[in-house]
Design an enzyme around this catalytic site. Structure first.
Site, PDB file in Angstrom:
ATOM      1  N   ASP A  25       0.875  -1.167   0.000  1.00 46.99           N
ATOM      2  CA  ASP A  25       0.000   0.000   0.000  1.00 46.99           C
ATOM      3  C   ASP A  25       0.914   1.219   0.000  1.00 46.99           C
ATOM      4  OD1 ASP A  25      -1.628   2.139   0.541  1.00 46.99           O
ATOM      5  OD2 ASP A  25      -2.475   1.332   2.394  1.00 46.99           O
ATOM      6  N   LYS A  87       3.163  11.367  -3.421  1.00 44.08           N
ATOM      7  CA  LYS A  87       2.122  10.737  -4.247  1.00 44.08           C
ATOM      8  C   LYS A  87       1.231  11.786  -4.916  1.00 44.08           C
ATOM      9  CE  LYS A  87      -1.400   7.126  -3.684  1.00 44.08           C
ATOM     10  NZ  LYS A  87      -1.916   6.150  -2.703  1.00 44.08           N
ATOM     11  N   GLU A 184      -7.141   0.632  -4.536  1.00 45.43           N
ATOM     12  CA  GLU A 184      -7.157   0.547  -3.077  1.00 45.43           C
ATOM     13  C   GLU A 184      -8.502   0.088  -2.516  1.00 45.43           C
ATOM     14  OE1 GLU A 184      -5.557   4.392  -2.093  1.00 45.43           O
ATOM     15  OE2 GLU A 184      -3.583   3.834  -2.836  1.00 45.43           O
ATOM     16  N   ASP A 206     -12.990   5.473   1.072  1.00 42.11           N
ATOM     17  CA  ASP A 206     -11.559   5.478   1.406  1.00 42.11           C
ATOM     18  C   ASP A 206     -11.020   6.908   1.393  1.00 42.11           C
ATOM     19  OD1 ASP A 206      -8.807   5.253   1.563  1.00 42.11           O
ATOM     20  OD2 ASP A 206      -8.607   3.746  -0.015  1.00 42.11           O
TER      21      ASP A 206
HETATM   22  N1  LIG Z   1      -7.086   9.586  14.762  1.00 38.46           N
HETATM   23  C1  LIG Z   1      -7.153  10.272  13.617  1.00 38.46           C
HETATM   24  N2  LIG Z   1      -8.056  11.266  13.477  1.00 38.46           N
HETATM   25  C2  LIG Z   1      -8.113  11.984  12.347  1.00 38.46           C
HETATM   26  N3  LIG Z   1      -7.323  11.781  11.286  1.00 38.46           N
HETATM   27  C3  LIG Z   1      -6.420  10.788  11.364  1.00 38.46           C
HETATM   28  C4  LIG Z   1      -6.279   9.997  12.521  1.00 38.46           C
HETATM   29  N4  LIG Z   1      -5.302   9.087  12.294  1.00 38.46           N
HETATM   30  C5  LIG Z   1      -4.834   9.331  11.053  1.00 38.46           C
HETATM   31  N5  LIG Z   1      -5.495  10.360  10.502  1.00 38.46           N
HETATM   32  C6  LIG Z   1      -5.268  10.976   9.182  1.00 38.46           C
HETATM   33  O1  LIG Z   1      -5.328  10.014   8.170  1.00 38.46           O
HETATM   34  C7  LIG Z   1      -4.506  10.452   7.087  1.00 38.46           C
HETATM   35  C8  LIG Z   1      -3.610   9.333   6.681  1.00 38.46           C
HETATM   36  O2  LIG Z   1      -4.374   8.245   6.360  1.00 38.46           O
HETATM   37  P1  LIG Z   1      -3.743   7.015   5.600  1.00 38.46           P
HETATM   38  O3  LIG Z   1      -4.846   6.061   5.353  1.00 38.46           O
HETATM   39  O4  LIG Z   1      -2.557   6.535   6.313  1.00 38.46           O
HETATM   40  O5  LIG Z   1      -3.358   7.801   4.293  1.00 38.46           O
HETATM   41  P2  LIG Z   1      -2.710   7.406   2.924  1.00 38.46           P
HETATM   42  O6  LIG Z   1      -3.501   6.270   2.415  1.00 38.46           O
HETATM   43  O7  LIG Z   1      -2.888   8.635   2.132  1.00 38.46           O
HETATM   44  O8  LIG Z   1      -1.304   7.099   3.194  1.00 38.46           O
HETATM   45  C9  LIG Z   1      -3.726  11.642   7.561  1.00 38.46           C
HETATM   46  O9  LIG Z   1      -4.307  12.814   7.060  1.00 38.46           O
HETATM   47  C10 LIG Z   1      -3.879  11.537   9.065  1.00 38.46           C
HETATM   48  O10 LIG Z   1      -3.784  12.794   9.691  1.00 38.46           O
HETATM   49 MG   LIG Z   2      -4.447   4.700   1.746  1.00 36.67          MG
END
Ligand SMILES: Nc1ncnc2c1ncn2[C@@H]1O[C@H](COP(=O)(O)OP(=O)(O)O)[C@@H](O)[C@H]1O
Ligand SMILES: [Mg+2]
Lengths: 622, 177
Positions: A25, A87, A184, A206
């Site tokens: 991922d 990305k 995804e 998502d």
């Molecule tokens: N507890 C939370 N509350 C709000 N937002 C969150 C929390 N945990 C993670 N995030 C947010 O989720 C996002 C990252 O999500 P993720 O699924 O890891 O992203 P990506 O797929 O883009 O890598 C970030 O913007 C992060 O701040």
């Molecule tokens: Mg993701």
């Protein structure tokens, strides 16, 4: 090369050898690698036990690079050389990137993909992504104890051709053999669906750091059929941070901050956003490098208010996807929540209100995509077990078309078509004696070329001179299971042909990739000829192995003469493989394909016929 | 018996050559075929096999699309029977149909110009009902009366209706931004 493992002499025909494959991922914010071990998909941790790798790469002045948490921590002190959310730049020009003014990078704009100037020179987002992939590959190989046969890399469903191609290029730079690019939300649906034996129509919502996807899937007896997908390739948790960051600036009433201070405030904004998921209010108390003090408190309600438009913005793709699937919200059996940003209470409330049901949050929104990708990688690598009999039918997210007169788009492949798909369109010349014709391939839903993404331009030359309107030029679009397009054009009366693998205008050229491969750490000191030889040997081995398995299973479809012919062809290829001329091996593989073509076609017929078994034979003999 | 790539979609899917179609049966056949030919089944095999799988899977998807949509299926049946639907050549339509066509078009244009989302949505539903009646007629003509010339006429009417439906959808899409 990634495939060396199956090329070990004597090991290749072992039927039940487990082939090492992983799902990756590659997220905007965090990246993960997962693999199926003893039948169960698990995320692979680093040496300190962490599974999530922050998608951050820092280029040091001494030529070394640092990826992950260490780099993440350096973003306030060395923002220019510490690349986060690369990305967002994949397959994009500078003008397509939102909030560039708030970013600390030294952008280099050009005709193609945007680049970043760092202490280690100009880097393309593809190289940054390749660095992340490389770290995950090393982690996986250490953990699994061998070289990887192949990987499945996930991409946002709403990624266009340029972004997908860029992702594939990154994998190539990282020395990975891509079995499939997987959307995804589809990966999440696989993980959720298989774990819960789910049947019915589901929505996957998502929201990650930088992208939003909404897919609607029908799950029935092991088939995952995507009915429609929609999204926003530039909307995610980052935008919530940005909104909060702007609000803090307004409230604190300070001078425009320096790059470093801006970065620190942005990091603070993210922290506060995440805190507000579990707390009613969050204080911000930060002394800036400029000496100014930021001292404000943000409540959960205030945060929800200032980001209401962003939450609403996610619902537009939801509505569009439902309409394309011909469904109403009530017809959705469950809503699977994926991505860290779906933890925000205002998101969960909005989704619940829209669908009239509580979303499904009983899975880890951080890991589900990687786990689904690992399951798919496992079967694609050839480790399919009896119970692994599922099938994914995915779609193309955005329509593909050609520019016509007046800057209008003629759609050739409509969005949400099941992949793979091929579509042809006929054109004619508009001038007497015209011998060439130019084509402009675009992707998007809008009517004007200017509002769509330009993917590629190419020309068909050598059309025999005819009167205007007499030539018949057939342009064929083929989109493969990864969602990648190739286009060919042919003048039907003369047979003149032009074919292009669409190398997007926002992509890297083959030369650039070759150059990066050569200079990359991964291949430093590699002899290109030796590499080519190994590649061909691996492919030859793969061909021989597949042929032997086919003969064992379907040898009865051949008569004695045919069998002897194929056996001889196998022996010949084996001989070539042992040699050291990569060109000879390549042409041997081509010759082998021709020699076994009839057999392969017969086998395909046979499997199709058995798929239809149970139907009356006379129905087949129309 | 050999299943060659030029065979028609009905036999590829093991189905009778009729307009009437049990969607569940068609879909089950589609899934069974794809589970044999989909490129995912060949991902670990040599490039030639992958390429062939992609071609087959492409063809199976095209067949499914053609047989699934009533209009496409009717056109395909007529094509197999050697009847020219004559989209470009034959424009002889009944005056009633032309009148009807104009009224629908005006209604859509007005609603679009006035950005009336609700009105467009109502037109969408009314047109859906209308299309259902026309399709029932098409089924009678092809399967019961074997009136293929009449069916060709109905196909042209249905094409107009679907085109209009598409325009309404696009107008709605544009209004939502
Ligand atoms: N507890 C939370 N509350 C709000 N937002 C969150 C929390 N945990 C993670 N995030 C947010 O989720 C996002 C990252 O999500 P993720 O699924 O890891 O992203 P990506 O797929 O883009 O890598 C970030 O913007 C992060 O701040
Ligand atoms: Mg993701």
């Amino acid at each position: 090369m990634a495939l060396l493992q199956i090329a070990e002499p004597g090991m290749s025909t072992e039927p039940h050898k487990h082939r090492l494959a992983v799902g990756i991922d590659l997220g905007t914010t965090n990246s993960l690698v997962a693999s199926v071990r003893n039948g169960i998909a698990v995320c692979l941790p680093d040496e300190s036990g962490r599974t999530m790798l922050p998608s951050v790469v820092r280029y040091h002045v001494d030529g070394s690079t640092e990826t992950g948490l260490g780099a993440l921590k350096a973003q306030a002190t060395d923002p220019r050389n510490t690349i986060v959310s690369a990305k967002r730049f994949m397959g994009r020009g500078l003008k397509d990137v939102a909030h560039v003014e708030a970013m600390p990078y030294d952008f280099e704009d050009g005709p193609g993909m945007v680049r970043l100037r760092t202490v280690q020179g100009v880097k393309s987002p593809v190289e940054v992504s390749a660095e992340i992939l490389r770290v995950l590959r090393v982690r996986a190989e250490a953990s699994l104890g061998g070289r990887l046969v192949g990987v499945v890399i996930t991409v946002p469903a709403y990624f266009d051709d340029a972004q997908r191609q860029a992702t594939k290029d990154a994998a190539r730079l990282a020395g990975l053999d891509v079995l499939r690019l997987l959307n995804e939300p589809t990966a999440a649906a696989v993980a959720y669906g298989l774990d819960n034996a789910a049947e019915g129509v589901y929505a996957v919502y998502d929201l990650g750091g930088g992208t939003f996807d909404l897919s609607i899937l029908k799950l029935s007896r092991g088939v995952f059929e995507v009915l429609s997908t929609n999204g926003d390739a530039a909307l995610g948790g980052d935008d919530f941070d940005h909104r909060l960051f702007c609000s803090i600036l307004e409230r604190a009433d300070i001078d425009p901050p320096s790059l470093e201070d801006a970065r620190r405030l942005q990091m603070k904004a993210r922290e506060v956003k995440e805190l507000l998921t579990s707390c009613e209010e969050a204080p911000i108390h930060l002394r800036l490098g400029s000496g100014e003090l930021v001292d404000v408190v943000v409540t959960r309600n205030e945060f929800a208010d200032m980001t209401r438009h962003l939450v609403q913005k996610t619902l537009t793709p939801v509505r569009k996807a439902l309409r394309d699937a011909g469904l109403t919200p009530e017809e959705i059996k469950g809503v699977v929540m994926v991505g860290g940003a779906t933890r925000m209470p205002q998101i969960q409330r909005a989704v619940a209100a829209f669908f009239g049901q509580e979303p499904l949050t009983n899975l880890d929104p951080d890991k589900v995509v990687a786990l689904g990708a690992a399951m798919q990688a496992n079967v694609l690598a050839g480790n399919r077990a009896e119970q692994d009999d599922w099938l994914l039918l995915d779609v193309i997210p955005l329509s593909l078309g050609l520019e016509t007169m007046g800057g209008l788009v003629e759609k050739v492949v409509p969005r949400n078509s099941t992949l793979p798909i091929a579509r042809a369109q006929e054109f004619t010349t508009f001038k007497d004696g015209q011998t060439a014709m130019a084509f402009h391939v675009v992707q998007g839903e809008r009517e004007l070329v200017a509002d769509c993404r330009s993917l590629a331009r190419f020309e068909l030359r050598g059309i025999p001179p005819m009167v205007a309107g007499a030539a018949r030029i057939r342009v064929t679009f083929q989109v493969d299971a990864d969602g990648l397009l190739s286009v060919s054009a042919r003048e039907m009366s003369s047979g003149v042909e032009a074919s292009v693998l669409v190398k997007p205008s926002y992509g890297l050229s083959d030369d650039e990739i070759a150059e990066m491969l050569k200079s990359g750490v991964e291949h430093a000191g590699d002899d290109m000829v030796l590499r080519a030889l190994r590649e061909q040997q691996v492919e030859a081995e793969r061909v021989i192995e597949a042929a032997e398995q086919a003969l064992a299973k379907d040898g009865h479809l051949l008569d004695a003469d045919e069998r002897a012919g194929i056996d001889a062809a196998v022996a010949r290829l084996r001989e070539l493989r042992a040699g050291s001329d990569h060109r000879a091996i390549k042409s041997g593989i081509d010759a082998f394909a021709r020699a076994t073509d009839e057999f392969a076609a017969r086998r395909m017929d046979n499997s199709i016929r058995s798929a239809l078994a149970g139907h009356k034979v006379d129905e087949l003999e129309l | 018996m050999s299943i060659d790539p030029t065979q028609d979609y009905f036999s590829l899917f093991g189905l009778q050559r009729t307009y009437a179609m049990d969607e569940a049966v068609l879909e089950a056949a589609w899934h069974r075929l794809q589970s044999q030919v989909h490129p995912d089944r060949y991902a670990h095999l040599p490039d030639v096999d992958k390429r062939r799988a992609m071609q087959w899977a492409t063809r199976v998807n095209e067949g499914f699309r053609t047989l699934k949509k009533p209009l496409a299926r009717a056109r395909y049946l007529l094509e197999l029977a050697g009847v020219d639907v004559g989209v470009e050549t034959n424009t002889a339509m009944s005056p009633e149909f032309l009148m009807e066509q104009m009224e629908w078009r005006e209604a859509v244009e007005e609603a679009r110009a006035a950005a009336e989302v609700e009105e467009l949505e109502q037109l969408h539903v009314r047109l859906l009902h209308h299309a259902r009646d026309v399709r029932a007629e098409l089924g009678r003509q092809i399967d019961v009366d074997h009136d293929l010339a009449g069916a060709a006429d109905t196909v042209r009417r249905l094409m107009f209706i679907e085109k209009l439906q598409h325009e309404i959808d696009e107008a709605l899409l544009a209004l939502e931004g």
